[in-house]
Scaffold this active site. Structure first.
Site, PDB file in Angstrom:
ATOM      1  N   TYR A   1       0.852  -1.185   0.000  1.00 15.12           N
ATOM      2  CA  TYR A   1       0.000   0.000   0.000  1.00 15.12           C
ATOM      3  C   TYR A   1       0.897   1.248   0.000  1.00 15.12           C
ATOM      4  O   TYR A   1       2.026   1.201   0.501  1.00 15.12           O
ATOM      5  CB  TYR A   1      -0.899  -0.030   1.245  1.00 15.12           C
ATOM      6  CG  TYR A   1      -1.928   1.057   1.304  1.00 15.12           C
ATOM      7  CD1 TYR A   1      -3.061   1.009   0.482  1.00 15.12           C
ATOM      8  CD2 TYR A   1      -1.787   2.129   2.181  1.00 15.12           C
ATOM      9  CE1 TYR A   1      -4.018   2.015   0.530  1.00 15.12           C
ATOM     10  CE2 TYR A   1      -2.750   3.132   2.237  1.00 15.12           C
ATOM     11  CZ  TYR A   1      -3.853   3.074   1.407  1.00 15.12           C
ATOM     12  OH  TYR A   1      -4.791   4.081   1.458  1.00 15.12           O
TER      13      TYR A   1
ATOM     14  N   THR B   1       1.429   3.889   1.707  1.00  8.61           N
ATOM     15  CA  THR B   1       2.088   4.416   2.900  1.00  8.61           C
ATOM     16  C   THR B   1       3.059   3.440   3.544  1.00  8.61           C
ATOM     17  O   THR B   1       3.703   3.783   4.545  1.00  8.61           O
ATOM     18  CB  THR B   1       1.037   4.818   3.956  1.00  8.61           C
ATOM     19  OG1 THR B   1       0.232   3.676   4.281  1.00  8.61           O
ATOM     20  CG2 THR B   1       0.166   5.954   3.455  1.00  8.61           C
ATOM     21  N   LYS B   2       3.189   2.239   2.992  1.00  8.28           N
ATOM     22  CA  LYS B   2       4.116   1.275   3.569  1.00  8.28           C
ATOM     23  C   LYS B   2       5.568   1.691   3.289  1.00  8.28           C
ATOM     24  O   LYS B   2       5.842   2.608   2.527  1.00  8.28           O
ATOM     25  CB  LYS B   2       3.845  -0.129   3.002  1.00  8.28           C
ATOM     26  CG  LYS B   2       2.477  -0.691   3.380  1.00  8.28           C
ATOM     27  CD  LYS B   2       2.325  -0.824   4.882  1.00  8.28           C
ATOM     28  CE  LYS B   2       1.101  -1.640   5.285  1.00  8.28           C
ATOM     29  NZ  LYS B   2      -0.186  -1.013   4.993  1.00  8.28           N
ATOM     30  N   ASN B   3       6.518   0.968   3.901  1.00  6.66           N
ATOM     31  CA  ASN B   3       7.937   1.328   3.742  1.00  6.66           C
ATOM     32  C   ASN B   3       8.392   1.243   2.298  1.00  6.66           C
ATOM     33  O   ASN B   3       9.362   1.882   1.906  1.00  6.66           O
ATOM     34  CB  ASN B   3       8.796   0.441   4.628  1.00  6.66           C
ATOM     35  CG  ASN B   3       8.606   0.748   6.103  1.00  6.66           C
ATOM     36  OD1 ASN B   3       7.558   1.228   6.515  1.00  6.66           O
ATOM     37  ND2 ASN B   3       9.617   0.468   6.904  1.00  6.66           N
ATOM     38  N   MET B   4       7.741   0.425   1.514  1.00  4.97           N
ATOM     39  CA  MET B   4       7.860   0.440   0.059  1.00  4.97           C
ATOM     40  C   MET B   4       6.479   0.106  -0.489  1.00  4.97           C
ATOM     41  O   MET B   4       5.669  -0.518   0.197  1.00  4.97           O
ATOM     42  CB  MET B   4       8.895  -0.569  -0.447  1.00  4.97           C
ATOM     43  CG  MET B   4       8.575  -2.015  -0.104  1.00  4.97           C
ATOM     44  SD  MET B   4       9.533  -3.219  -1.055  1.00  4.97           S
ATOM     45  CE  MET B   4       8.751  -3.090  -2.674  1.00  4.97           C
TER      46      MET B   4
END
Length: 366
Positions: A184, A186-189
């Site tokens: 998604y 907003t995840k770290n990637m």
């Protein structure tokens, strides 16, 4: 590139740069846009993050959890142990296969599931344990793994927030029967949207590939009942670009977290367990009088958010006769839901912005 030191500081700052745009355009021009060579390459490259495990790309992190449970044969009559202090997708996936979540409490430090609570919840219907590596901190898999082995249970790691996290040098997503990641924005990637399932078992990987593609490996030769949960090649191409940046972004998050640890004095900063590598999907502190703190931060344009204000066992789909099931006595979960506050930690922050965040948190208590 760091965002401006003056003005609003966003809680999250998803990266969509020229490289991601060029990758998407390249795939669109190729005409191969679904379940093609980009997906295969993304799966192969992501396997390096999870100790070489088989990787199966799907269209979301929730789909990853859903298909993982399906591939393990978990369904009606089964129970899955899951923390209530998590995003609803963890428990929703259990319900989607017809099984029932058994909610357990969390550790007061890591916000991850408490192994003794897991042990106490194991019963004759238990089929799996779903530890959640919440906020990017790995759950206590060194204790959960032996429990699962002792009782013959599967482990479904919810690693949606834990790309690159590890415990004792073993990567999140490589410690259980299967691991599930989210991409998604907003995840770290990210891959705009998408998910990945990881497993050491080749047969499980093949079943997952069938399940995501209507139950077929060869077109129109359906072997099992499946669904359409494929990842597009556009998403995979973006994910591949992001993956090349993951290590650098992770180290920047960890550096930003260390700065905040050193500067924040008016809140309980996130502890890190021995041998754990926290990747700080969220930098989550504990505060008293949270609404007042949030108001103070908002006035100073400091992004913040509460993950999660309502434990899953208190959400409408999981109530019993309109009230929380009396079986779920989860004091640490309730306390965390009342105290947690996540602050900006993303790689785009400058040191001046980090100082503003820390000063605002400290100022809210004065």
């Amino acid at each position: 590139m760091p965002v401006e030191s003056e003005g609003p500081i966003p809680a999250a700052s998803p990266v969509i740069g020229e490289a991601e745009i060029e990758a998407a355009v390249r795939v669109l021009r190729s005409g191969r846009v679904v379940q093609g060579p980009e997906v295969a390459a993304f799966e192969e490259e992501f396997s390096e993050v999870v100790a070489g495990r088989h990787c199966v790309a799907v269209n979301s992190g929730t789909s990853a959890l859903h298909l993982a449970l399906m591939a393990l044969g978990i369904g009606p009559g089964d129970e899955v142990i899951v923390p209530s202090f998590t995003f609803a997708a963890s428990a929703n996936a259990v319900r989607l296969v017809g099984a029932e979540p058994v909610f357990v409490d969390i550790e007061p430090g890591s916000f991850c599931v408490e192994p003794d609570a897991v042990a106490a919840a194991i019963g004759p219907k238990t089929a799996a344990i779903m530890p959640v590596h919440l906020y990017g901190h790995p759950a206590a898999m060194d204790r959960i793994g032996p429990l699962a082995e002792q009782h013959g249970l599967a482990i479904v790691e919810d690693a949606a927030q834990a790309h690159g996290a590890s415990l004792g040098g073993v990567a999140a997503g490589a410690m259980g029967t299967v691991g599930c990641f989210s991409f998604y924005p907003t995840k770290n990637m990210h891959a705009l949207e998408g998910g990945m399932i990881t497993t050491a078992d080749a047969e499980t990987a093949r079943t997952l590939r069938l399940l995501r593609n209507q139950g077929m490996e060869q077109r129109y030769a359906n072997e099992i009942v499946g669904a359409n949960m494929r990842l597009t090649d556009v998403a995979a191409a973006i994910g591949r670009v992001q993956l090349t940046q993951l290590d650098g972004w992770t180290e920047q998050r960890r550096s930003n977290a260390a700065f905040l640890d050193a500067k924040i004095t008016a809140a309980v900063t996130p502890p890190v367990a021995d041998d754990a590598r926290h990747v700080y999907h969220q930098y989550t502190v504990r505060v008293q009088e949270r609404e007042a703190v949030q108001e103070y931060l908002n006035e100073r344009q400091i992004g913040n958010a509460v993950y999660y204000p309502t434990p899953v066992h208190r959400l409408l789909p999981y109530l019993k006769d309109g009230s929380p099931d009396p079986r779920w006595d989860l004091p640490e979960t309730e306390r965390a839901a009342a105290e947690v506050l996540s602050l900006p930690v993303h790689p785009s922050l400058s040191e001046d912005q980090l100082a503003r965040v820390a000063d605002a948190v400290n100022g809210a208590a004065s």
